[in-house]
Write a protein that holds these residues in place. Structure first.
Motif, short mmCIF file in Angstrom:
data_model
loop_
_atom_site.label_atom_id
_atom_site.label_comp_id
_atom_site.label_asym_id
_atom_site.label_seq_id
_atom_site.Cartn_x
_atom_site.Cartn_y
_atom_site.Cartn_z
N SER A 273 0.83 -1.20 0.00
CA SER A 273 0.00 0.00 0.00
C SER A 273 0.87 1.26 0.00
CB SER A 273 -0.93 0.01 1.21
OG SER A 273 -0.17 0.33 2.36
N GLY B 85 0.64 4.22 -2.69
CA GLY B 85 0.39 5.61 -2.31
C GLY B 85 1.24 6.56 -3.10
N PHE B 86 2.52 6.30 -3.13
CA PHE B 86 3.40 7.24 -3.80
C PHE B 86 3.29 7.19 -5.32
CE2 PHE B 86 5.60 8.03 0.16
CZ PHE B 86 5.75 9.39 0.03
N SER C 40 0.74 6.42 -6.99
CA SER C 40 -0.50 7.02 -7.50
C SER C 40 -0.36 8.54 -7.59
CB SER C 40 -1.70 6.65 -6.63
OG SER C 40 -1.47 7.09 -5.32
N ILE C 41 0.35 9.15 -6.63
CA ILE C 41 0.57 10.60 -6.71
C ILE C 41 1.35 10.92 -7.97
CG2 ILE C 41 1.65 12.58 -5.61
CD1 ILE C 41 1.32 11.21 -2.96
N LEU D 146 0.23 13.11 -11.32
CA LEU D 146 1.01 14.26 -11.80
C LEU D 146 1.39 14.12 -13.26
CD1 LEU D 146 3.44 15.37 -8.98
CD2 LEU D 146 1.77 16.73 -10.23
N ALA E 182 -1.51 14.52 -15.54
CA ALA E 182 -1.91 15.92 -15.61
C ALA E 182 -1.01 16.68 -16.58
CB ALA E 182 -1.86 16.55 -14.24
N VAL E 183 0.29 16.41 -16.50
CA VAL E 183 1.24 17.09 -17.38
C VAL E 183 0.94 16.75 -18.83
CG1 VAL E 183 3.64 17.23 -18.05
CG2 VAL E 183 3.04 17.23 -15.65
N LEU F 111 0.29 24.26 -14.86
CA LEU F 111 1.17 23.09 -14.81
C LEU F 111 2.63 23.49 -14.89
CD1 LEU F 111 -0.91 20.64 -16.95
CD2 LEU F 111 -0.12 20.28 -14.61
N LEU G 27 3.45 24.77 -11.59
CA LEU G 27 3.39 23.72 -10.57
C LEU G 27 4.63 22.84 -10.63
CD1 LEU G 27 1.49 22.68 -8.39
CD2 LEU G 27 0.67 21.00 -10.04
N ILE G 28 5.03 22.45 -11.84
CA ILE G 28 6.22 21.60 -11.99
C ILE G 28 7.43 22.32 -11.42
CG2 ILE G 28 7.80 20.59 -13.68
CD1 ILE G 28 5.26 20.13 -15.43
N LEU H 40 7.02 22.67 -7.52
CA LEU H 40 7.16 21.39 -6.80
C LEU H 40 8.62 20.99 -6.77
CD1 LEU H 40 4.24 19.02 -7.88
CD2 LEU H 40 4.73 19.96 -5.63
N ARG I 188 11.81 7.12 2.85
CA ARG I 188 10.76 6.21 3.32
C ARG I 188 10.18 6.64 4.65
NH1 ARG I 188 10.53 1.46 0.31
NH2 ARG I 188 8.62 1.12 1.47
N PHE J 256 10.33 11.84 4.92
CA PHE J 256 9.55 12.59 3.95
C PHE J 256 8.10 12.12 3.94
CE2 PHE J 256 8.30 13.82 -0.43
CZ PHE J 256 8.35 15.18 -0.20
N ARG J 257 7.92 10.83 4.07
CA ARG J 257 6.57 10.28 4.09
C ARG J 257 5.77 10.84 5.26
NH1 ARG J 257 3.99 5.89 1.80
NH2 ARG J 257 2.19 5.32 3.06
N ILE K 259 1.21 18.18 1.25
CA ILE K 259 0.10 17.91 0.32
C ILE K 259 -0.98 18.98 0.49
CG2 ILE K 259 -1.80 16.33 -0.17
CD1 ILE K 259 0.09 14.03 0.36
N LEU L 297 -6.05 11.81 -0.87
CA LEU L 297 -4.61 11.51 -0.84
C LEU L 297 -4.11 11.33 0.59
CD1 LEU L 297 -2.94 13.73 -3.57
CD2 LEU L 297 -3.04 11.25 -3.46
N LYS M 261 -4.37 7.85 1.53
CA LYS M 261 -3.40 7.00 0.84
C LYS M 261 -2.03 7.11 1.50
CE LYS M 261 -4.93 5.03 -3.09
NZ LYS M 261 -5.60 3.88 -2.48
N VAL M 262 -1.63 8.33 1.82
CA VAL M 262 -0.29 8.55 2.35
C VAL M 262 -0.19 8.10 3.79
CG1 VAL M 262 1.43 10.31 2.89
CG2 VAL M 262 0.14 10.44 0.77
#
Lengths: 522, 308
Positions: free
Chosen positions: A2, A6-7, A9-10, A14, A17-18, B101, B104-105, B108, B219, B222-223, B230, B293, B296-297
């Protein structure tokens, strides 16, 4: 697992979208990148130079029966022919689609239409098209903003090679108004429908529409079969660049060949660039102040209005703020317009007289007035007036709102809007009737002034077609305005464009932009 | 699924509320007919035009008409352009999407990497160099950044077109301008939430267990610091998609931002309404995705069990 999902899917979202973004917007415009950069750098292709024009706004509509703002007609008057034409130098009205005309009676005019004009699809331009062009504007369900320009017309008849126009009362300004009537193709419009015609306009003019990307640009190409000779410049791109500093940068980088509405402040930048020059001309537009003479404000007193008129340093406003791009006027009208008179005294800067008048009005300790304004008016001019008037004991409070709110406020019948407002007036008709009637006649939306004598004079002046009688009437009318001071003329405004030194173009008083009259010399 | 259904229902109510407020504020604040008619139009001529546009009806009637049409999917015609507003927006939205976009790119990439670097190298020279740059990006208004970029890179160096749309090259300067603010926001949020995690016990434990630095960072740290990032990125996306008024104006970019300003200043009611509806739909949509999200995270977050 999972976690990994999670990662990823993000990431997938993205990336998708691009991809979607790139395929949606950018691929289409990039097709014509090559042609645009060519023109942008001022390079010549085999077909000659493409003229790139930076305007401050996109045209609202390209159907000449609809919007009647400079942003729109600057473009569409190159696609369509007008019924009659005004000579840019002499201001005389000349034949165009109508080769001649005569006045049969005070309320009836007959126009003879040329028989050698074709629309860009090959159809002949007939008197029926002329009648149709007027009738659709007069049809209330068409919702044309131009309706009021022609609302005096009661009947239009096409017969043989002529068009007969009947007005409900004698109209002195019918011809001046018809200068702005563009002729549209009846059959084509009927077949396309009004909505579609607006997006795909087609006329008999020197240029045909190639592409209109709304909000971005309009591309026109020369009509090589044009009845008045094919134009020299073969392709024109009108771009929509709302920011003045960006238009200037476009000129400097060579992206644009000519830019509209250059600030007087930036003129020196254009002049110092060896590739650029300034195109300018005095226009029929008059910058003026109007006073609230009816509401409950200090300007109800004519003495206060006179004090304000004497308290403004017009000369220094023109020389230092406008860098000389303005001319003094004696009244609320410019000298290029019919009815302008030099016979009245006008107002000039006289601070001691202003102070004395203020004292006579009972304000020996000074007075506070409100200046209604919007971003549409030159803030520096308004602040200069504020500074001048404070010297003579008139404290000016500036109340600025956006244009829609401003109009709602100053046009409200309650006359409850402060004391002073500024305006830049052009009737596009070069006639005193189009300026002082709507501004100062008691029954109009702009007027916060009422004088029966003045009303009668300007009413008579618009219903007689005898030029001498009209001139005399306007002389009287301006004398009344001089005495009552419901408003004062500040200066005659200039149109200022910056452009490439290769371009040959002569701006005129009506702020016309006929690309067919321009030339490009390397 | 039940959760999403409920959220959509909430969204519809929120959008109705927003458009009701905007409807009344707009109609009370100015008259489009006065802006449309020639300046010398008489009161009678203006009344004719107002009647044809239906603006002389009581405000309540106009409102019911407007709401009724929305449910029929009819957003009306623009008063000024005489084109269905849906077509106008559809023609402008792709440009806004491209710009959003692009920005955003950039934001980010730069925001997260600068944020991470200055958190890891807290107090070192890297942070001392990076943070002031971020601060400058955040403090400079778009109209200033934009004009500076145009003057240096277009007028003097001729590297990029000074304005307008035309391929990827034309997208770069407006994207940088627009991204400078979001980059700063994202970088600062990344930095502070990573720093929060660095001091946690589990980091020390993992480190002492011998977890590699890179693995530990990606892992674990950052997670765990992802949730606030987000949230902020979601808000930035919603802002960017709503159209960038100043950046679009400076670069003559024909997106929604310019359209919004024009339609408001001309009181083009149907167009303003449609843009506001779209804007609120985007905002609510992005927020919904952000919430999904979270789950999910961070598996500890369970959606749909919030007390409401």
């Amino acid at each position: 697992m999972s976690k990994a999902l999670g990662f990823s899917s993000i990431l997938i979202v993205l990336v998708l979208a691009v991809l979607v973004g790139c395929s949606s917007g950018l691929s289409a415009p990039s097709d014509d990148t090559s042609s645009k950069t060519n023109s942008g750098n001022g390079k010549n292709s085999a077909q000659g130079h493409t003229l790139v024009v930076d305007k401050a706004n996109d045209p609202s509509t390209l159907d000449p029966g609809l919007q009647y703002n400079t942003d729109s007609y600057t473009v569409y008057r190159n696609i369509f022919d007008n019924l009659i034409h005004r000579d840019p130098d002499t201001q005389k009205i000349l034949p165009w689609v109508a080769k001649s005309w005569k006045q049969d009676s005070p309320t009836q005019w007959t126009f003879t239409i040329r028989d050698d004009i074709s629309f860009q699809n090959g159809d002949k331009l007939t008197p029926d098209d002329v009648k149709f062009s007027l009738d659709r504007i007069l049809d209330p369900s068409f919702k044309s903003p131009q309706y009021s320009n022609f609302s005096d017309i009661s009947k239009v008849k096409a017969s043989g090679n002529t068009v007969i126009i009947t007005t409900s009362k004698p109209s002195a300004t019918l011809l001046s108004k018809l200068v702005s009537l563009s002729i549209v193709p009846k059959d084509y419009v009927k077949k396309k429908g009004d909505k579609d015609f607006n997006l795909h306009p087609m006329g008999s003019g020197p240029y045909a529409l190639s592409e209109w990307k709304q909000g971005d640009q309009v591309v026109l190409t020369a009509n090589k079969d044009y009845w008045n000779g094919a134009p020299e410049i073969k392709k024109v791109v009108f771009r929509n660049v709302p920011n003045a500093a960006s238009r200037l940068a476009d000129l400097q980088s060579g992206k644009a060949d000519i830019a509209f509405s250059i600030n007087p402040d930036d003129v020196s930048v254009v002049k110092s660039d060896p590739n650029l020059k300034v195109f300018s001309a005095p226009t029929e537009r008059v910058a003026y102040l109007a006073f609230n003479a009816l509401g409950d404000t200090p300007t109800k007193s004519v003495k206060v209005r006179q004090a304000i008129a004497y308290g403004i340093n017009y000369k220094s406003m023109i020389s230092s703020l406008l860098n000389g791009y303005g001319k003094p006027v004696k009244e609320v009208l410019t000298p290029v317009s019919f009815g302008y008179t030099d016979s009245i005294a006008g107002y000039s800067y006289n601070p001691s007289k202003a102070k004395a008048l203020l004292k006579e009005a009972g304000y020996s300790n000074g007075v506070t007035v409100e200046f209604a304004s919007s971003p549409a008016y030159d803030q520096r001019v308004i602040q200069a007036i504020q500074g001048d008037l404070s010297q003579v004991g008139i404290k000016v409070k500036i109340a600025s709102t956006d244009q829609a709110t401003f109009l709602k406020k100053v046009q409200d019948p309650s006359h409850n809007w402060g004391s002073i407002r500024m305006g830049n007036w052009s009737c596009s008709c070069l006639d005193a009737d189009g300026t002082i009637y709507p501004l100062f006649h008691s029954n109009t939306i702009w007027s916060s002034y009422s004088n029966k004598n003045f009303d009668t004079i300007v009413e008579q002046a618009r219903t007689t077609t005898d030029e001498d009688q009209r001139k005399e009437a306007y002389q009287k009318a301006f004398q009344i305005l001089q005495d009552d001071v419901p408003g004062i003329g500040l200066y005659q405004a200039y149109a200022i464009y910056g452009g490439s030194k290769h371009l040959q173009y002569k701006p005129d008083a009506q702020e016309n932009f006929f690309v067919a009259d321009m030339k490009w010399k390397e | 699924m039940k959760y999403i259904g409920r959220r959509i229902l909430q969204a519809i109510i929120a959008m109705l509320g927003v458009s009701t407020i905007v409807f009344f504020i707009l109609h009370l604040s100015g008259d489009p007919v006065k802006l449309m008619a020639p300046q010398d139009a008489s009161a009678k001529d203006i009344a004719v035009l107002r009647h044809e546009l239906g603006l002389d009806q009581p405000l309540g009637t106009q409102y019911l008409h407007f709401i009724g049409n929305i449910f029929k999917g009819d957003l009306g015609y623009s008063y000024i352009q005489n084109v269905p507003v849906i077509n106008i927006i559809a023609s402008r939205f792709p440009y806004t999407l491209d710009l959003a976009l692009g920005a955003l790119i950039l934001s980010l990439f730069f925001g997260i990497s600068i944020g991470l670097l200055s958190a890891i190298f807290r107090g070192k020279w890297i942070e001392k160099v990076l943070m002031p740059i971020i601060l400058i990006g955040q403090s400079m208004p778009a109209f200033w950044t934009g004009i500076l970029l145009i003057m240096f890179l277009s007028v003097h160096l001729h590297l990029f077109p000074s304005s307008g749309v035309g391929g990827i090259k034309s997208l770069i300067l407006p994207s940088i301008t627009l991204a400078s603010l979001s980059t700063a926001t994202i970088a600062r949020m990344t930095r502070s939430s990573v720093i929060d995690q660095l001091d946690q016990d589990y980091v020390r434990t993992a480190y002492s267990k011998g977890v590699g630095k890179g693995r530990l960072l990606v892992r674990h740290i950052f997670r765990n610091s992802a949730i606030p990032i987000i949230t902020i990125v979601g808000l930035e996306i919603a802002n960017l998609l709503g159209g960038a008024v100043i950046t679009e104006t400076i670069f003559a970019w024909p997106g929604l931002g310019q359209l919004t300003i024009q339609s408001i200043s001309s009181r083009d009611f149907p167009l303003v309404q449609a843009i506001v509806l779209l804007g609120s739909a985007i905002f609510i949509g992005v927020n919904l995705i952000t919430d999904l999200l979270y789950a999910k995270v961070d598996p500890r977050i369970k959606l749909g069990r919030d007390a409401s």
